[in-house]
Scaffold this motif. Structure first.
Motif, PDB file in Angstrom:
ATOM      1  N   PRO A   1       0.820  -1.219   0.000  1.00 11.06           N
ATOM      2  CA  PRO A   1       0.000   0.000   0.000  1.00 11.06           C
ATOM      3  C   PRO A   1       0.852   1.267   0.000  1.00 11.06           C
ATOM      4  O   PRO A   1       0.596   2.206  -0.771  1.00 11.06           O
ATOM      5  N   THR A   2       1.889   1.301   0.841  1.00 15.73           N
ATOM      6  CA  THR A   2       2.729   2.493   0.894  1.00 15.73           C
ATOM      7  C   THR A   2       3.480   2.663  -0.428  1.00 15.73           C
ATOM      8  O   THR A   2       3.590   3.774  -0.966  1.00 15.73           O
ATOM      9  N   ALA A   3       3.982   1.541  -0.965  1.00 22.06           N
ATOM     10  CA  ALA A   3       4.662   1.602  -2.259  1.00 22.06           C
ATOM     11  C   ALA A   3       3.717   2.122  -3.339  1.00 22.06           C
ATOM     12  O   ALA A   3       4.120   2.866  -4.230  1.00 22.06           O
ATOM     13  N   ASN A   4       2.445   1.755  -3.251  1.00 26.03           N
ATOM     14  CA  ASN A   4       1.491   2.232  -4.254  1.00 26.03           C
ATOM     15  C   ASN A   4       1.353   3.748  -4.208  1.00 26.03           C
ATOM     16  O   ASN A   4       1.196   4.395  -5.242  1.00 26.03           O
ATOM     17  N   SER A   5       1.417   4.319  -2.994  1.00 26.36           N
ATOM     18  CA  SER A   5       1.364   5.782  -2.901  1.00 26.36           C
ATOM     19  C   SER A   5       2.617   6.417  -3.503  1.00 26.36           C
ATOM     20  O   SER A   5       2.549   7.468  -4.148  1.00 26.36           O
ATOM     21  N   VAL A   6       3.782   5.787  -3.303  1.00 32.79           N
ATOM     22  CA  VAL A   6       5.005   6.268  -3.957  1.00 32.79           C
ATOM     23  C   VAL A   6       4.823   6.212  -5.481  1.00 32.79           C
ATOM     24  O   VAL A   6       5.166   7.156  -6.203  1.00 32.79           O
ATOM     25  N   LEU A   7       4.236   5.116  -5.940  1.00 31.75           N
ATOM     26  CA  LEU A   7       4.014   4.976  -7.389  1.00 31.75           C
ATOM     27  C   LEU A   7       3.077   6.045  -7.935  1.00 31.75           C
ATOM     28  O   LEU A   7       3.283   6.569  -9.036  1.00 31.75           O
ATOM     29  N   SER A   8       2.038   6.397  -7.157  1.00 36.53           N
ATOM     30  CA  SER A   8       1.126   7.438  -7.645  1.00 36.53           C
ATOM     31  C   SER A   8       1.886   8.751  -7.778  1.00 36.53           C
ATOM     32  O   SER A   8       1.653   9.520  -8.720  1.00 36.53           O
ATOM     33  N   ASP A   9       2.815   9.017  -6.854  1.00 35.19           N
ATOM     34  CA  ASP A   9       3.668  10.208  -7.000  1.00 35.19           C
ATOM     35  C   ASP A   9       4.539  10.106  -8.250  1.00 35.19           C
ATOM     36  O   ASP A   9       4.684  11.073  -9.012  1.00 35.19           O
ATOM     37  N   LEU A  10       5.139   8.931  -8.465  1.00 39.22           N
ATOM     38  CA  LEU A  10       6.014   8.753  -9.635  1.00 39.22           C
ATOM     39  C   LEU A  10       5.253   8.977 -10.938  1.00 39.22           C
ATOM     40  O   LEU A  10       5.760   9.644 -11.860  1.00 39.22           O
ATOM     41  N   THR A  11       4.035   8.440 -11.032  1.00 37.45           N
ATOM     42  CA  THR A  11       3.283   8.610 -12.283  1.00 37.45           C
ATOM     43  C   THR A  11       2.878  10.073 -12.462  1.00 37.45           C
ATOM     44  O   THR A  11       2.792  10.563 -13.595  1.00 37.45           O
ATOM     45  N   ASN A  12       2.660  10.782 -11.344  1.00 39.34           N
ATOM     46  CA  ASN A  12       2.342  12.206 -11.479  1.00 39.34           C
ATOM     47  C   ASN A  12       3.563  13.023 -11.906  1.00 39.34           C
ATOM     48  O   ASN A  12       3.423  13.995 -12.651  1.00 39.34           O
ATOM     49  N   VAL A  13       4.752  12.639 -11.451  1.00 43.15           N
ATOM     50  CA  VAL A  13       5.964  13.286 -11.967  1.00 43.15           C
ATOM     51  C   VAL A  13       6.084  13.001 -13.469  1.00 43.15           C
ATOM     52  O   VAL A  13       6.373  13.904 -14.273  1.00 43.15           O
ATOM     53  N   ALA A  14       5.827  11.752 -13.845  1.00 45.07           N
ATOM     54  CA  ALA A  14       5.933  11.377 -15.259  1.00 45.07           C
ATOM     55  C   ALA A  14       4.999  12.223 -16.116  1.00 45.07           C
ATOM     56  O   ALA A  14       5.374  12.690 -17.201  1.00 45.07           O
ATOM     57  N   THR A  15       3.770  12.423 -15.632  1.00 44.82           N
ATOM     58  CA  THR A  15       2.820  13.272 -16.367  1.00 44.82           C
ATOM     59  C   THR A  15       3.349  14.696 -16.479  1.00 44.82           C
ATOM     60  O   THR A  15       3.291  15.318 -17.547  1.00 44.82           O
ATOM     61  N   ASP A  16       3.880  15.222 -15.362  1.00 47.27           N
ATOM     62  CA  ASP A  16       4.431  16.586 -15.400  1.00 47.27           C
ATOM     63  C   ASP A  16       5.580  16.692 -16.397  1.00 47.27           C
ATOM     64  O   ASP A  16       5.713  17.704 -17.097  1.00 47.27           O
ATOM     65  N   LEU A  17       6.409  15.643 -16.470  1.00 48.08           N
ATOM     66  CA  LEU A  17       7.523  15.667 -17.422  1.00 48.08           C
ATOM     67  C   LEU A  17       7.001  15.640 -18.856  1.00 48.08           C
ATOM     68  O   LEU A  17       7.486  16.382 -19.721  1.00 48.08           O
TER      69      LEU A  17
END
Lengths: 428, 428
Positions: free
Chosen positions: B307-323
């Motif tokens: 679950p915690t890793a999934n929250s990290v992943l949601s941050d990563l995908t949002n960085v990817a979108t910003d990029l």
């Protein structure tokens, strides 16, 4: 930046949108960097009195007053009718205006087409308010579970039927009494078909399925059963076994390799210990099961002027952000994949089954034989006397498929002196 | 686009991040349009065995291997230590790398500074995993309640103490027994101070307050009481009046015009009918009250690898979108305002009060006189015999302020033969 809004519909939700925009203007401007103002509203009936906000914009009944207005960048459609909304939204998108709508029927039926038109025109099309009122479930699915593989999305997504079921369970009302109370309180319409037969929930489940699984189901892909046949005795029996009865929309991956999708609206038995069982009256909740995240639930008001208006506002502020960053035109949900619909043999669940049988020697032997032939076995069994010399047999079963249940249905239909009074899945 | 990730820490959460990236690679690439790959991990102990993922990247113990690596655009910090994390994140941001961290202590203590550094460097700094594990509460607050005025955010945000309280209530364990069980199950550390004394919840509440109210509280602004003094008798008494006992973090606007903010971590009595009361064991939930939206709750796993890793992943995908959109560098939360801290007289709530008093004639008369003098009146009262010839008086009160309670505390401290055994707010 100044952003002009054109409002189609000034009913409950529309008035709420104007109120929030006016009351929280400073905060919204501060947080989005943009000044969002209603420039025009178009309504059906110009003579209806309107309260609760300062009318500092013209109200007319001519759609072109918004659609041809260059001061308007965002169209908010909260009329609640299908055909007109379809035309208006299409025209708005083609006029390169961003659109925010609360129209679940429309998005469930024509979403794919409208999303494509929005993308082609480089404008936003958002509809958070279409599912579960004030609960921000769509944006959460689109932005927080992107990396997870969702196995199930399930929800109490029709407030009217949940209110009726709650009143039947807590205050021992009959279905008719609970429906009347819901109508008196304004939770149910005079013709409640759309809510109690499960269609409203079905439209919302179609949209949830699109966001959770990237699929594009149509109404015919769903199994839909409403609550109109539920009796207070069914509910009391379910309660006695430790279950609440809830109308759930459930979309889930099934099959040996989770390769198929089952999409169903139906009353379910929910264990009292499950968070969904505590969602009462007009409230809604959506449960998301992800391979990584586990089980997450969002709970809140499923309808109402201000909660629904708040979801419209969250869409509006997201359009404002896209305008400020020059990034509009991305679809609300960018997830696309194909999944086959589940076969009846793949839709497996424990069941709550009620059989009424003539109270004659050998009757119960014959009933249990039918279930044995369908390879359905019981975990719990309770027999009570019912009306007119019949016996009421309530059974909880081990997991059984819809295919097995179809066998039982046919067998019972062709037999004398036995009636399948109720059959619901047990949610786990 | 190829996006390289550098991972500081390969413990529970770090391994989970690698697993999800590897297992859901296709889906993530499809949904974000970017290929996210771990290029390097830096750990403390190179000799620790690591399982559950394919190690297709180098692991070293030298921070520069990531910070000076031009193939790495995003740094994920999941080491769980404060000082080193602070230096590493600062260096990463100044090297114009985006940062995703799960470090609540760090963000609660140095968030404002780090957010400013990220903004100055035009990079993202996200930390969804820092609060409530798998529950996507921060992004929801930042993107779905932007237009609403939030009046309260309240949550069960420490899984360890909630597990202990649940076990005390359901299995009648003592505090010591429940703590031992939590330690045996790996939910509590050998030194549980941080969890049971309320500090972990306090750090998370600081971050939640920042997102909900735009304020920047420091630890000293909070009232913090843990669960270590709670007895099973207190819990049983609360239950008998219809309440569960939960350690809540509560940040709310108070005062006649809601002009001040109260931020408190403490055990609260929660009515059994309230959704927070049904959040059991290691689960978390965050309740948001908005003027428009009403009451919304997000429920889910508060900790755990995936679950915690999934929250990290949601941050990563949002960085990817910003990029992909070329829009990084906006703060995770853009809401800023100043609010005064509430005075004790503004912090008003109904109370659960336990007084132990020598069982002598006139004792109860004297106690009730003290409460009358403080203008605190009771709604419910229960007296039972306690140990050593004392009487146990359990009272629920009408709303009373912290200032009034301070009067009572002082009065009782200065009196003989009477002891204030417990005092908790009732959540409503």
């Amino acid at each position: 930046m100044d952003i002009g809004i054109g409002l189609f519909g000034l009913g409950t939700v529309g008035s709420g949108v104007v109120k929030i925009l006016q009351e929280n203007m400073d905060q919204i401007t501060k947080r989005t960097g943009s000044r969002l103002t209603v420039k025009h509203a178009v309504v059906h009936n110009l003579n209806k009195p309107r309260h609760g906000f300062t009318q500092d914009f013209p109200i007319t009944d001519n759609a072109s007053d918004i659609l041809d207005n260059d001061d308007i960048q965002i169209v908010v459609e909260v009329m609640g009718t299908l055909d007109q909304a379809y035309d208006i939204i299409k025209r708005a998108l083609n006029a390169k205006k961003h659109v925010v709508t609360a129209n679940k029927d429309l998005i469930a039926s024509h979403g794919q087409e409208l999303v494509a038109i929005a993308e082609a025109n480089g404008v936003d099309l958002f509809f958070e308010a279409a599912v579960a009122g004030g609960i921000p479930i769509l944006r959460t699915l689109a932005s927080s579970f992107t990396a997870d593989e969702i196995s199930r999305v399930a929800g109490i997504i029709n407030g009217t039927s949940n209110f009726i079921l709650t009143q039947m369970a807590i205050n021992n009302l009959s279905y008719a009494e609970a429906l009347k109370l819901a109508q008196d309180k304004g939770f149910a319409e005079s013709d409640p078909t759309n809510d109690v037969e499960g269609f409203d929930a079905a439209f919302k489940l179609i949209i949830l399925s699109n966001f959770a699984f990237g699929i594009q189901p149509v109404l015919g892909d769903l199994t839909i059963n409403g609550i109109a046949n539920l009796t207070d005795t069914d509910i009391a029996d379910a309660n006695s076994f430790g279950y609440a009865v809830k109308l759930l929309g459930v979309a889930q991956r099934v099959g040996d390799t989770k390769e198929a999708i089952s999409i169903e609206v139906a009353p379910h038995l929910v264990p009292f210990t499950h968070p969904l069982a505590t969602v009462n009256n007009e409230n809604n909740a959506v449960l998301v099961n992800g391979e990584s995240v586990g089980e997450v639930m969002l709970y809140g008001p499923g309808a109402g002027e201000m909660p629904t208006a708040n979801s419209v506002l969250s869409d509006l502020t997201n359009v404002a952000t896209d305008l400020a960053l020059n990034t509009p035109g991305r679809p609300f949900n960018s997830f696309n994949q194909d999944l086959n619909l589940a076969k009846p043999s793949q839709r497996v669940a424990r069941r709550f089954i009620v059989v009424e049988v003539d109270d004659t020697p050998g009757a119960m032997y014959s009933v249990t034989g039918m279930f044995a032939a369908a390879k359905i076995s019981f975990t719990d069994l309770k027999q009570t006397p019912a009306a007119n010399g019949t016996a009421r047999l309530v059974a909880l079963t081990h997991p059984a498929s819809d295919a097995q249940l179809n066998v039982i249905r046919t067998t019972i239909r062709n037999a004398d002196g036995i009636n399948l009074a109720a059959e619901y899945k047990i949610f786990s």
